[in-house]
Design a protein around this motif. Sequence first.
Motif, PDB file in Angstrom:
ATOM      1  N   ASP A 271       3.092 -10.225   3.299  1.00  0.00           N
ATOM      2  CA  ASP A 271       3.263 -11.368   2.407  1.00  0.00           C
ATOM      3  C   ASP A 271       3.425 -12.674   3.184  1.00  0.00           C
ATOM      4  O   ASP A 271       4.507 -13.230   3.267  1.00  0.00           O
TER       5      ASP A 271
ATOM      6  N   GLU B 289      -0.540  -4.957  -3.425  1.00  0.00           N
ATOM      7  CA  GLU B 289       0.885  -5.065  -3.148  1.00  0.00           C
ATOM      8  C   GLU B 289       1.105  -5.910  -1.904  1.00  0.00           C
ATOM      9  O   GLU B 289       0.510  -5.648  -0.865  1.00  0.00           O
ATOM     10  N   PHE B 290       1.955  -6.924  -2.036  1.00  0.00           N
ATOM     11  CA  PHE B 290       2.297  -7.738  -0.875  1.00  0.00           C
ATOM     12  C   PHE B 290       3.684  -7.343  -0.391  1.00  0.00           C
ATOM     13  O   PHE B 290       4.613  -7.220  -1.189  1.00  0.00           O
ATOM     14  N   ILE B 291       3.791  -7.120   0.911  1.00  0.00           N
ATOM     15  CA  ILE B 291       5.017  -6.560   1.482  1.00  0.00           C
ATOM     16  C   ILE B 291       5.704  -7.627   2.330  1.00  0.00           C
ATOM     17  O   ILE B 291       5.058  -8.224   3.191  1.00  0.00           O
ATOM     18  N   PRO B 292       6.993  -7.847   2.121  1.00  0.00           N
ATOM     19  CA  PRO B 292       7.691  -8.813   2.975  1.00  0.00           C
ATOM     20  C   PRO B 292       7.681  -8.330   4.431  1.00  0.00           C
ATOM     21  O   PRO B 292       7.799  -7.133   4.683  1.00  0.00           O
TER      22      PRO B 292
ATOM     23  N   GLY C 104       8.882  -7.163   7.905  1.00  0.00           N
ATOM     24  CA  GLY C 104      10.120  -6.485   8.288  1.00  0.00           C
ATOM     25  C   GLY C 104      10.448  -5.290   7.428  1.00  0.00           C
ATOM     26  O   GLY C 104      11.327  -4.514   7.781  1.00  0.00           O
TER      27      GLY C 104
END
Lengths: 288, 410
Positions: free
Chosen positions: B171, B197-200, B202
């Motif tokens: 993300d 899906e966007f992943i933060p 970390g």
Amino acid sequence: MFAEIFSILFQFADVFAFLVLAAAGLAIIFGMMGIINLAHGEFITCGIYVTVAGVQQGLPLPVAQALGALTAGIIGVILERTVIHRLYNRPLDSILATWGISLIVTQGMLVTLGSSWAGIGTPEGSFQVGEYTFSSYRLVLFAAAVLVMLALYLLFMRTRYGVLARATMQNPQMARALGVRTPWIYATSFGVGAALAGLCGALYAPTMTLIPTMGITFIVEAFVTVVVGGANVLIGTVPAAMVLGAIRTALNAWQGQIIGQIGMLIAVILVIRVLPEGVSGWLLRRNR
Amino acid sequence: MQRNASKPWLGALSALAMLSATAAAAQDKITIGLLEDVSGDIALMGAPKLNGTLLAVEEINNSGGIMGRQIEIKHLDPQMDNARYQEFARRLIKRDKVDVLIGGITSASREAIRPIVNRSDVFYFYTNQYEGGVCDASMVSTGAVPEQQFSTLIPWMVEKFGKKVYIIAADYNFGQLSAVWTRDILGKLGGEVIGEEFIPLGVSQFGQTIQNIQKAKPDWIMTLNVGAAQDSFFEQAAAAKLDIPMGSSIKIMLGFEHKRFAPPALANMHAVANWFEEVDTPAATDFKKRWRAKFPDEKYINDMGYNAYVTVYMYKMLVEAAQSTAKEDLRKVIATGEACIEAPEGRICIDPKSQHTSHHMRLISVDDKHNVSVTKDFGLIEPYWLGEVGCDLTQHDPKEQYDPNNLPKK
């Protein structure tokens, strides 16, 4: 329908296990002893690297994992005797000291062990429910989380060491006056905390990337769980992990990981605002 | 003290002498300001970048330097921190007065320093593959861009595996814009993105993501996850028996995931790259031999390290053709369209309109033992997209980043 419900429960158990295992060691070191341990992630990393090295040397995974937890515990005791014991009642200094240790360890590992290691792979085994397949190892993680909490409860509530440790944390002067060797209690408690962090790393080692800074990925979850749990870690950690786990799982499933993470952190802010002493403080006051 | 005070002119004179001496020394050497992350979450990718630059500089210095001038590297490690990137870029440009600035890994770091570079007259070389679209006269991009990676990979994946695609992406600007590219190209092929899906950055736990993918049942997954923590996806997906083909513009050639994870975590991964260590042409083999001689412990000679190496030679070619280190003189060489070098991948050139680089692209596939093989050779591909949509740096310098949803105003 059954598959959907099972999948939701499975994900909740997975998040719960991560929160409990990441937080268990910190719950003792920060929750009970009051040391804001910013090197918590490095104890986790220690457990991971020792486990992986053990497996590469041909040890069975469970033995290597025990060795990882043990190594982290021993390092914890040594660290307490050399650095940490000077920092009780000096919270700001303990932040600085443990942060410094964390930086030295991660950079030292980068220089000596390299920027990455090859992984060892998750133990085989998966099962199917409806259209979903799951890794059996995730159930091991959940079982380990439950066992760790149970063992902690028994250790602190049912053993002589537990009584002495709780007495020392509550009132060190009085404990000393009654003949408790408080430095020994502090050192072993710190060691137990470090060993639990090492155990967390050891358990997650097969499932993750191996780099020197990987302990950091556990840090946020560990601290928020302990803070929400409050001062009494024996009562607080499990309900805290359940509340945060439920919120995160629901939001992850509904809107994805970003909203899941944001939601969990907002929940933490709300809990601290409404229950400044954490879940355990609230539970204790209700029972009084 | 008194003696000095009585003869102030003496002090002034010696100061002047020192000044001119350092000026002469600076004339002698060409200084490269280098910003590469060799610690932090992406150190495993950044370390080869530093090594690539060191190798190229050593080779060039040993064979007489650039126009007889030796090269000096001033390397700073921003540790993947964008604020540090800005601070260090300012320091290298203003205090150290470097002749050229090279480096940056993430798109976030590049966008952090581009405004600083734009306020100076220093030329900046970005050496990573990225999401493309930067139309900026102060920057040369030497890595691959979407028309070289996605326009080749996605049609192949659609033909081979099908039209339903699930995207997981980091993300931040790289992940978001690469997803835009995927959607755009897929749309033209009649395919569709059935989940995204966007992943933060970390995040390291992917249980829910894996189940979402299983529920959506895509034909293949576009994996644009970034950073070591997010790479844990592969291990966890394999453990959960998520047996779906994967495509990517960044896996294998950058973070050598096939070497870091136990097989078969990366099985059935397909990527398009201008470089990966398994390339075995004679020029590539010779290059790898020189690299291994200098850095025997290198885990993998990745695409970033390779591009960093090639970039120094690109700079040498530009300076020697221009007989100058000034940005405007180098840009005149690029404008001729003849700014080319013989790289280990083959002959590559800088495109005058976009100041991006042509590359020899190959589709690589990973098997369940984690062996990498070339499945398709696309040959030389130009960085044509920016020029097609109206970026022409020989005419205008908008200093903008464009994407399929944000085209230049005609």
